[in-house]
Design an enzyme around this catalytic site. Structure first.
Site, PDB file in Angstrom:
ATOM      1  N   THR A 131      50.081  49.242  36.907  1.00 55.36           N
ATOM      2  CA  THR A 131      49.807  50.393  37.759  1.00 55.36           C
ATOM      3  C   THR A 131      49.651  51.613  36.869  1.00 55.36           C
ATOM      4  OG1 THR A 131      51.167  49.406  39.499  1.00 55.36           O
ATOM      5  CG2 THR A 131      50.634  51.742  39.728  1.00 55.36           C
ATOM      6  N   LYS A 179      47.621  49.747  45.318  1.00 48.84           N
ATOM      7  CA  LYS A 179      48.940  49.663  44.684  1.00 48.84           C
ATOM      8  C   LYS A 179      49.644  51.017  44.732  1.00 48.84           C
ATOM      9  CE  LYS A 179      52.285  47.576  42.556  1.00 48.84           C
ATOM     10  NZ  LYS A 179      52.224  47.160  41.156  1.00 48.84           N
ATOM     11  N   LYS A 233      57.234  56.917  36.750  1.00 49.34           N
ATOM     12  CA  LYS A 233      55.787  56.851  36.495  1.00 49.34           C
ATOM     13  C   LYS A 233      55.003  56.656  37.790  1.00 49.34           C
ATOM     14  CE  LYS A 233      54.207  52.847  35.106  1.00 49.34           C
ATOM     15  NZ  LYS A 233      53.271  52.341  36.155  1.00 49.34           N
TER      16      LYS A 233
END
Length: 316
Positions: free
Chosen positions: A109, A185, A257
């Site tokens: 991702t 995602k 993140k």
């Protein structure tokens, strides 16, 4: 276009070569799984990981460029967009060593922007990017039981199918462009991050109110408030205060993140996501408190650094 299929396995094709770059917590079990049906090349900077991969049937190399030289596909499991850029186009980058017609399968991702830019640069070299972020963790990777969402052209998906078929138990094609997988995602991670943060607050409140945490978790997961993240991370949150805490299955800084990616994506389309923003702050506080390498369930210690009520002693 969204199409979901159950895969689970694919026929062995020993003439098909996939190079796995990075043999860490996810890369090694994926390489091991792929070696059950394909020719697998592997590279990692750690001699120990190379040794483990070799023992699992992976042909290892001393450089990433050597590993990809004859590959039909290159599988990347990187931490962020900067690593993606470095692996492909850095000083020792492999992009120039890929054969035209090869595919790069990105399982991480990293956000839609990084993927779109990378896809354009690879296309100029005759290489297509298969945007395939996945979920499931190391144990499921080794069993071919991952959940994978894919954005790529039909031709690129076909060339990547021997790899995806071995790794995914559920594969969802969300679009024909690299970046479509990242988009879905990103939405997924918004929900996951919020659910983990909410579970932390709920279980911390249960403790503060003097409730039995085990019984509370059991009751919540059985009712309308239940979710996968509550059941999975909630169990690990009960271990957060024991010694070194829960075993690390997903590091807390991964959600720092990922929630950052969520926030940037939302701002790019001028969409307010206040709940996601609050969850992001919780993970950032966890990182600042030194929990970045802990399991993400340790975020409960941001809400409640110590238990207020000691667990009941086990019966003699």
């Amino acid at each position: 276009m969204t199409e979901t299929t159950a895969t689970g396995s694919t026929a062995a094709d020993p003439s098909y070569t996939v190079a796995v770059l990075g043999l860490g917590a996810m890369g090694l079990p994926m390489a091991t799984r792929l070696a059950s049906g394909l020719r697998v090349h592997g590279f990692d900077i750690s001699p120990e990981r190379l040794g483990l991969a070799s023992a699992a049937g992976v042909t290892t190399f001393e450089s990433a460029r050597a590993a990809v030289a004859e590959a039909n596909a290159v599988l990347l499991a990187v931490r962020n967009g900067a690593q993606l850029e470095d692996v492909l186009f850095g000083e020792a980058g492999v992009a120039g060593g890929l054969a035209p017609g090869a595919v790069v399968i990105l399982t991480s991702t990293v956000g839609t922007g990084a993927v779109s830019a990378t896809a354009a640069r690879l296309e100029a070299l005759g290489v297509e990017l298969v945007d395939a972020p996945l979920s499931g963790g190391p144990a499921r990777a080794g069993k071919g039981d991952l959940l994978v969402v894919v954005g790529a052209s039909p031709a690129a998906r076909d060339r990547a199918q021997p790899v995806l078929g071995l790794l995914a138990s559920t594969l969802t094609v969300v679009g024909d462009r690299a970046g479509d997988g990242q988009a879905l995602k990103t939405v997924n991670q918004l929900l996951c991050g919020v659910h983990i943060a909410a579970a932390a607050e709920a279980l911390a409140l249960a403790d503060a109110l003097g409730l039995d945490r085990e019984k509370t978790l059991e009751a919540l997961t059985a009712g309308a408030a239940g979710s996968f993240m509550l059941a999975d991370r909630g169990r690990r949150m009960l271990e957060a205060y024991d010694g070194e805490g829960a075993p690390v299955l997903s590091r807390l800084d991964i959600f720092v993140k990922d929630m950052g990616i969520v926030g940037r994506a939302a701002r790019d389309v001028a969409l307010a996501t206040p709940v996601a923003a609050a969850a992001e702050q919780l993970f950032l506080l966890g990182q600042a408190a030194g929990l970045e390498a802990s399991d993400d369930s340790a975020v409960i210690k941001v809400v409640s650094p110590e238990l207020r009520h000691a667990p009941a002693p086990a019966p003699a």
